[in-house]
Design a protein around this motif. Structure first.
Motif, short mmCIF file in Angstrom:
data_model
loop_
_atom_site.label_atom_id
_atom_site.label_comp_id
_atom_site.label_asym_id
_atom_site.label_seq_id
_atom_site.Cartn_x
_atom_site.Cartn_y
_atom_site.Cartn_z
N GLN A 84 21.71 6.67 -16.05
CA GLN A 84 21.41 8.10 -16.09
C GLN A 84 22.56 8.91 -16.71
O GLN A 84 22.32 9.85 -17.47
N SER A 85 23.79 8.53 -16.39
CA SER A 85 24.93 9.29 -16.95
C SER A 85 24.98 9.14 -18.47
O SER A 85 25.41 10.06 -19.18
N PHE A 86 24.53 8.00 -18.98
CA PHE A 86 24.42 7.83 -20.43
C PHE A 86 23.26 8.66 -20.98
O PHE A 86 23.41 9.38 -21.98
N ALA A 144 33.10 11.95 -23.60
CA ALA A 144 31.98 12.01 -22.64
C ALA A 144 31.28 10.66 -22.50
O ALA A 144 30.36 10.51 -21.70
N ASP A 172 21.97 11.33 -19.99
CA ASP A 172 22.26 12.77 -20.02
C ASP A 172 22.97 13.17 -21.32
O ASP A 172 22.67 14.21 -21.91
N VAL A 173 23.89 12.33 -21.78
CA VAL A 173 24.63 12.61 -23.02
C VAL A 173 23.74 12.34 -24.23
O VAL A 173 23.66 13.15 -25.18
N ASP A 175 32.05 7.94 -21.14
CA ASP A 175 32.58 7.09 -20.08
C ASP A 175 31.53 7.08 -18.98
O ASP A 175 31.50 7.96 -18.12
N PHE A 176 30.63 6.10 -19.06
CA PHE A 176 29.42 6.16 -18.24
C PHE A 176 29.56 5.40 -16.93
O PHE A 176 30.24 4.38 -16.86
N SER A 177 28.86 5.92 -15.89
CA SER A 177 28.89 5.23 -14.60
C SER A 177 27.60 4.46 -14.36
O SER A 177 27.56 3.56 -13.52
N ASP A 178 26.54 4.81 -15.09
CA ASP A 178 25.24 4.14 -14.93
C ASP A 178 24.32 4.60 -16.06
O ASP A 178 24.73 5.37 -16.94
#
Ligand code: ADE
Ligand code: ZN
Length: 331
Positions: free
Chosen positions: A57-59, A50, A61-62, A52-55
């Protein structure tokens, strides 16, 4: 001595490190089992996948979900102990460590349990000085920040300062001016994340509205010459985190990182690891990333270590001690 050994041998300060960002997948699952908490991933491998971040916010969230594993003072002590063991191996002799109490309080953990556990985990690491910086989550707004400060003020003596983190764009610093002024009134130092994904206006806001003494990240300051001029004139430190910027796609790749220009413009750059369990390495790995991309000359390496010590909130005597050790080790 190889360049890699040299990086680790030099004494340095870590000034931008979220303790929850050191929660490695194996420790997260061990603590979750210990506490009977179910994490939203089947196992360690699924959590690692999980990442594998795009920005940003995606980080986040995890990162916020994984924090559910942390429940007791012993959990926070284990987390701090594991981090300081790793950091010491990378030459960290002083650390100013962020934590995000709003998330833990939301998980039903008492503020005092968080602080007590983190300090307990530090107790055996007597050769690493430093302390805790309590962060306000900017996306939860200024009222929630004021509530946190009210809940924390009885422990102000156990904190070095306050910071501002979480989702930057759309959450500018200005609404937090009052809570930062209150914190400064308690004797706490002020830092703020700014210019990570947000533009130069967020950095101006951190300086002017919050009285931030350091800018966390600040990689977008180069877009504003007047801002660079101000930061250089005042030698306001930037706590730059190269692996974080690459993994969160704040920059297009290692070679595209603005690090060389930040240095060339005379900014007081420091190198830090942000959330090393998520971004592929601890402090030495961040120096190695810069060395691979740009080739770090010994003199530059020594300057970066010196900057970190001078940019810290360590007492003048401690700074002098570390600077003397650096001078001897950098020969
Ligand atoms: N919280 C943890 N890491 C962060 C980062 N890089 N930016 C903002 N908030 C964070
Ligand atoms: Zn950060």
């Amino acid at each position: 001595m190889s360049a890699r050994d040299h990086i680790r041998a030099l004494p340095k300060a870590e000034l931008h490190l979220h303790i929850e960002g050191t929660l490695e997948p194996d420790l997260a699952f061990r603590l979750a089992r210990r506490n009977g908490v179910e994490l939203p991933w089947a196992d360690e491998a699924a959590l690692a996948k999980a990442m594998d971040f795009s920005d940003l916010q995606s980080f986040l969230d995890v990162y916020y979900q994984a924090m559910a594993a942390l429940r007791t003072p012993a959990d926070f002590a284990d987390l701090m102990d594991a981090y300081l063991t790793r950091a010491r191996a990378d030459g960290v002799r002083h650390a100013e460590i962020f934590f995000d109490p709003q998330v833990h309080i939301g998980n039903g953990v008492a503020f005092d349990d968080v602080v007590d556990g983190l300090l307990e985990g530090w107790r055996s690491h007597t050769d690493v000085s430093g302390g805790l910086i309590m962060c306000f989550l900017r996306d939860r707004g200024p009222e929630a920040a004021a509530d946190l400060l009210a809940a924390a003020r009885h422990r102000a003596g156990d904190l070095i300062g306050v910071g501002l983190d979480s989702a930057e764009v759309g959450n500018p610093p200005e609404p937090f001016a009052d809570v930062f002024a209150q914190a400064r009134g308690l004797g706490l130092r002020a830092v703020a994340h700014a210019g990570e994904e947000g533009g130069p206006e967020y950095v101006w806001g951190a300086l002017r509205a919050l009285g931030a003494e350091r800018i966390d990240h600040g990689i977008r300051v180069l877009e504003d010459d007047a801002l660079v001029g101000e930061l250089v004139a005042r030698q306001v430190p930037l706590t730059v985190c190269p692996l974080s910027n690459v993994r969160l796609k704040a920059v297009a790749g290692h070679a595209a990182h603005p690090f060389p220009e930040l240095l060339a413009r005379g900014l007081k750059v420091t190198v830090n690891s942000d959330d090393p369990a998520y971004f592929g390495g601890y402090l030495a790995a961040n120096f190695e990333c810069l060395d691979d991309a740009f080739g770090l000359q010994p003199q530059t390496l020594a300057t970066l270590c010196r900057n970190s010590i001078e940019a810290s909130f360590a007492a003048p005597e401690r700074q002098a001690e570390l600077l003397a050790e650096l001078g001897a080790a950098a020969q």
